[in-house]
Design a protein around this motif. Structure first.
Motif, PDB file in Angstrom:
ATOM      1  N   ARG A  30      48.216  26.177  69.559  1.00 57.35           N
ATOM      2  CA  ARG A  30      48.158  27.505  68.943  1.00 57.35           C
ATOM      3  C   ARG A  30      49.501  27.881  68.316  1.00 57.35           C
ATOM      4  NH1 ARG A  30      43.232  29.800  70.171  1.00 57.35           N
ATOM      5  NH2 ARG A  30      42.132  28.756  71.857  1.00 57.35           N
ATOM      6  N   LYS A  31      50.600  27.459  68.932  1.00 57.22           N
ATOM      7  CA  LYS A  31      51.924  27.738  68.379  1.00 57.22           C
ATOM      8  C   LYS A  31      52.131  26.965  67.072  1.00 57.22           C
ATOM      9  CE  LYS A  31      55.975  29.656  68.612  1.00 57.22           C
ATOM     10  NZ  LYS A  31      56.156  31.097  68.501  1.00 57.22           N
TER      11      LYS A  31
ATOM     12  N   GLY B 234      46.573  26.578  78.906  1.00 57.58           N
ATOM     13  CA  GLY B 234      47.400  25.493  79.426  1.00 57.58           C
ATOM     14  C   GLY B 234      48.403  25.026  78.382  1.00 57.58           C
ATOM     15  N   SER B 235      49.245  24.070  78.758  1.00 56.94           N
ATOM     16  CA  SER B 235      50.337  23.639  77.881  1.00 56.94           C
ATOM     17  C   SER B 235      49.849  23.102  76.543  1.00 56.94           C
ATOM     18  CB  SER B 235      51.207  22.601  78.591  1.00 56.94           C
ATOM     19  OG  SER B 235      50.436  21.492  78.992  1.00 56.94           O
ATOM     20  N   GLU B 236      48.802  22.282  76.538  1.00 60.15           N
ATOM     21  CA  GLU B 236      48.301  21.752  75.268  1.00 60.15           C
ATOM     22  C   GLU B 236      47.761  22.868  74.383  1.00 60.15           C
ATOM     23  OE1 GLU B 236      46.435  17.464  76.178  1.00 60.15           O
ATOM     24  OE2 GLU B 236      45.831  19.051  77.548  1.00 60.15           O
ATOM     25  N   ASP B 237      47.006  23.767  74.977  1.00 60.16           N
ATOM     26  CA  ASP B 237      46.422  24.888  74.240  1.00 60.16           C
ATOM     27  C   ASP B 237      47.524  25.763  73.634  1.00 60.16           C
ATOM     28  OD1 ASP B 237      44.173  26.697  73.506  1.00 60.16           O
ATOM     29  OD2 ASP B 237      45.106  28.034  74.972  1.00 60.16           O
ATOM     30  N   ILE B 238      48.524  26.090  74.421  1.00 62.87           N
ATOM     31  CA  ILE B 238      49.634  26.923  73.941  1.00 62.87           C
ATOM     32  C   ILE B 238      50.367  26.210  72.810  1.00 62.87           C
ATOM     33  CG2 ILE B 238      51.883  27.902  74.566  1.00 62.87           C
ATOM     34  CD1 ILE B 238      50.639  28.393  77.397  1.00 62.87           C
ATOM     35  N   PHE B 239      50.619  24.915  72.982  1.00 58.85           N
ATOM     36  CA  PHE B 239      51.321  24.138  71.965  1.00 58.85           C
ATOM     37  C   PHE B 239      50.539  24.129  70.650  1.00 58.85           C
ATOM     38  CE2 PHE B 239      52.018  20.068  69.783  1.00 58.85           C
ATOM     39  CZ  PHE B 239      53.369  20.181  69.515  1.00 58.85           C
TER      40      PHE B 239
ATOM     41  N   PHE C 114      61.637  21.368  70.467  1.00 56.06           N
ATOM     42  CA  PHE C 114      62.571  22.344  71.015  1.00 56.06           C
ATOM     43  C   PHE C 114      62.849  23.500  70.068  1.00 56.06           C
ATOM     44  CE2 PHE C 114      63.622  18.227  73.079  1.00 56.06           C
ATOM     45  CZ  PHE C 114      63.048  18.529  74.295  1.00 56.06           C
ATOM     46  N   SER C 115      62.604  23.284  68.795  1.00 57.95           N
ATOM     47  CA  SER C 115      62.819  24.369  67.847  1.00 57.95           C
ATOM     48  C   SER C 115      61.714  25.416  67.906  1.00 57.95           C
ATOM     49  CB  SER C 115      62.956  23.821  66.428  1.00 57.95           C
ATOM     50  OG  SER C 115      61.738  23.253  66.014  1.00 57.95           O
ATOM     51  N   ILE C 116      60.556  25.046  68.472  1.00 54.04           N
ATOM     52  CA  ILE C 116      59.477  26.034  68.567  1.00 54.04           C
ATOM     53  C   ILE C 116      59.380  26.659  69.955  1.00 54.04           C
ATOM     54  CG2 ILE C 116      58.142  24.956  66.733  1.00 54.04           C
ATOM     55  CD1 ILE C 116      56.229  23.894  68.848  1.00 54.04           C
TER      56      ILE C 116
ATOM     57  N   PRO D  44      42.013  27.590  62.122  1.00 50.01           N
ATOM     58  CA  PRO D  44      40.991  26.728  62.719  1.00 50.01           C
ATOM     59  C   PRO D  44      40.408  27.372  63.980  1.00 50.01           C
ATOM     60  CG  PRO D  44      43.174  25.882  63.180  1.00 50.01           C
ATOM     61  CD  PRO D  44      43.351  27.052  62.264  1.00 50.01           C
ATOM     62  N   ILE D  45      39.243  26.919  64.356  1.00 51.82           N
ATOM     63  CA  ILE D  45      38.638  27.345  65.617  1.00 51.82           C
ATOM     64  C   ILE D  45      39.101  26.344  66.669  1.00 51.82           C
ATOM     65  CG2 ILE D  45      36.490  27.733  66.871  1.00 51.82           C
ATOM     66  CD1 ILE D  45      35.170  28.248  64.126  1.00 51.82           C
ATOM     67  N   VAL D  46      39.685  26.839  67.765  1.00 48.89           N
ATOM     68  CA  VAL D  46      40.188  25.973  68.826  1.00 48.89           C
ATOM     69  C   VAL D  46      39.275  26.113  70.048  1.00 48.89           C
ATOM     70  CG1 VAL D  46      42.138  25.436  70.340  1.00 48.89           C
ATOM     71  CG2 VAL D  46      42.563  26.222  67.995  1.00 48.89           C
ATOM     72  N   TYR D  47      38.830  24.980  70.544  1.00 49.93           N
ATOM     73  CA  TYR D  47      38.004  24.919  71.746  1.00 49.93           C
ATOM     74  C   TYR D  47      38.798  24.182  72.821  1.00 49.93           C
ATOM     75  CZ  TYR D  47      34.408  25.318  68.081  1.00 49.93           C
ATOM     76  OH  TYR D  47      33.669  25.682  66.985  1.00 49.93           O
TER      77      TYR D  47
END
Length: 144
Positions: free
Chosen positions: A19-20, A12-17, A113-115, A31-34
């Motif tokens: 990780r980016k 989802g959007s938060e997860d993608i953000f 917007f730069s990412i 880090p480990i992301v859950y």
């Protein structure tokens, strides 16, 4: 080790953000992301993550810091106090987001917007929209 719990769903959007941002920061230790798949699952997901934490770790909760959490409408400050106490007892550093909702990032963080992979014209129009919102101007449409 850093453990990050994201309120949103995997992909989802938060997860993608998140990780980016991690990718851009080029952290030496990833880090480990859950993912909690919604605020109704934050507490149960926390309880499963808590068993994996070790003294010296960092736990970061990235969530919409709204008034209540989950179907029980538990006040958010109680959830945060419980996690804070657990982390203190474990010797873990606890951090969490203070924004009201994830969408607030799009409205307040100009670096977003730069990412994003946007063409120059779209990026320019989004920056104008963001600026107008931050300046409390009435916006009736988003140019396409």
């Amino acid at each position: 080790m850093t453990h990050i719990l994201c309120e949103g769903k995997s992909g989802g959007s938060e997860d993608i953000f998140i990780r980016k941002v991690i990718e851009i920061l080029c952290l030496k230790y990833k880090p480990i992301v859950y993912n909690a798949n919604g605020n109704t699952n934050i507490e149960s997901k926390w309880l499963s993550i808590k068993t994996k934490l070790k003294k010296g770790d960092t736990f970061i909760l990235i969530f919409d810091n709204v008034e209540t959490i989950g179907v029980t409408k538990k006040p958010t400050y109680i959830l945060l106090e419980n996690i804070k106490k657990d982390c203190f007892d474990l010797g873990v550093t606890f951090k969490y987001t203070a924004y009201y909702c994830f969408e607030e990032i799009l409205l307040t963080y100009s670096g977003i917007f730069s990412i994003l992979n946007l063409d120059k014209n779209t990026k320019s129009e989004l920056l104008k929209l963001q600026s107008n919102i931050l300046n409390n101007k009435n916006i009736i449409y988003l140019p396409i």
